[in-house]
Design a protein around this motif. Sequence first.
Motif, PDB file in Angstrom:
ATOM      1  N   CYS A 159       0.962  -1.162  -0.080  1.00 13.36           N
ATOM      2  CA  CYS A 159       0.101  -0.090   0.028  1.00 13.36           C
ATOM      3  C   CYS A 159       0.785   1.129   0.085  1.00 13.36           C
ATOM      4  O   CYS A 159       2.136   1.256   0.380  1.00 13.36           O
ATOM      5  N   TRP A 164      -2.490   5.842   2.592  1.00 12.55           N
ATOM      6  CA  TRP A 164      -2.913   4.611   2.811  1.00 12.55           C
ATOM      7  C   TRP A 164      -4.354   4.722   3.253  1.00 12.55           C
ATOM      8  O   TRP A 164      -5.308   4.062   2.848  1.00 12.55           O
ATOM      9  N   VAL A 169      -7.227   1.817   2.697  1.00 12.33           N
ATOM     10  CA  VAL A 169      -6.278   0.642   3.484  1.00 12.33           C
ATOM     11  C   VAL A 169      -6.459   0.563   5.033  1.00 12.33           C
ATOM     12  O   VAL A 169      -6.504   1.763   5.500  1.00 12.33           O
ATOM     13  N   ALA A 174      -1.587  -1.496   6.976  1.00 11.80           N
ATOM     14  CA  ALA A 174      -0.650  -0.492   6.441  1.00 11.80           C
ATOM     15  C   ALA A 174       0.456  -0.461   7.453  1.00 11.80           C
ATOM     16  O   ALA A 174       1.596  -0.132   7.123  1.00 11.80           O
TER      17      ALA A 174
END
Length: 368
Positions: A159, A164, A169, A174
Amino acid sequence: GEEVFMRLVQDSSDSLTIIKTTEEGAGEDDYDNNIYIQSSSSSSSSIGGNGEMITITKDLLKLKDTLPESRSVNDDNGVGDDLKSPSSSSSLPSEAELLAMRTIRRVASISGAKELIPITSAHIDAVTYIGPGGLEFAQRLVELGGKVKVKTTLNSQSCDRRRWKELGVTASLARNANSVGDAYLELGCEGTSFTCAPYLLPSRPKKGENIIWGESNAVVYSNSVIGARTEKYADYFDICAAIVGCVPNVGVHVEENRAPTIVIDATELIQDHLLPSFLMRGGNTTTKSTGNDDTTTTTTRTFMFQHGFDSFFPAMGWTCGNLSEGGIPLILGFDCLPVGTVSDDNLKAFCAAFGTTGSGECVQFTLL
């Protein structure tokens, strides 16, 4: 696999036993299989039923006290104790370097290498977070004092390192993804890379250089377009080679192994279906006098292509990968195209598609 590897590295057990049991009525290919990992100090009575058992000993990961002193391979069971990284210094190696060298030596033995050769750069593929084992391995190399010996770039993460949250995400992914990247940065890898196309960076290798790249499209491009030399290397082996600065001298690192093993003639295909997509404009004509009543006339024509030209290259790469049967193909017909019409992006698309369907590391073009 990750759990077995990490427990062999970290646990106090001398060995681990993998036991597979199948649920009643389940087929061999079903997912209703249970995998148990048992240390040498555990009792097997808690695992019921009959199943397949495999014991893995810790001997596979036993570290040597010092780096070897020369570059030869002299035994059948592993690279000899006198095998040394060409870039090793006289200073005492870190534990990470010892672990990395043992890995390189073992792979060299399995592949039949007679020597190790120095590399000029590395590209690490294992930057994607796929589970705790890969993260712990990179972090363990940091704890053991690992540092890369050559210029080392990184593949893209799982990511975006900074945006992120905006991209949806989860915080846990992350955190783990960035932890993988952070570990490789601590090992000395370049923080401005994070790309699966390292050949686009200013630090791209030169023709004839031995490198270790672990990204399939980059491997094919570097061998075929740049003329550098790298095998398709596995995750984690790539960082080990970057730490010791050398690889086994096998595969396409060796000149004779780069020769084509199969010919794919695309001449008729290109002439009948691709060349008609070009439109030739009337060019500029220049006349130059030599001073002796002689003149030289030069006409420069500009070629344009219609839709379909760019999509030809990934489709052709995908097809050639399927047809090459793991070998190195010599592809005929690209020299039929007008000079200057095939771009780096076209070759990048070809190599990426070839690397998807073909297991070979290299392609030979009549164009190049």
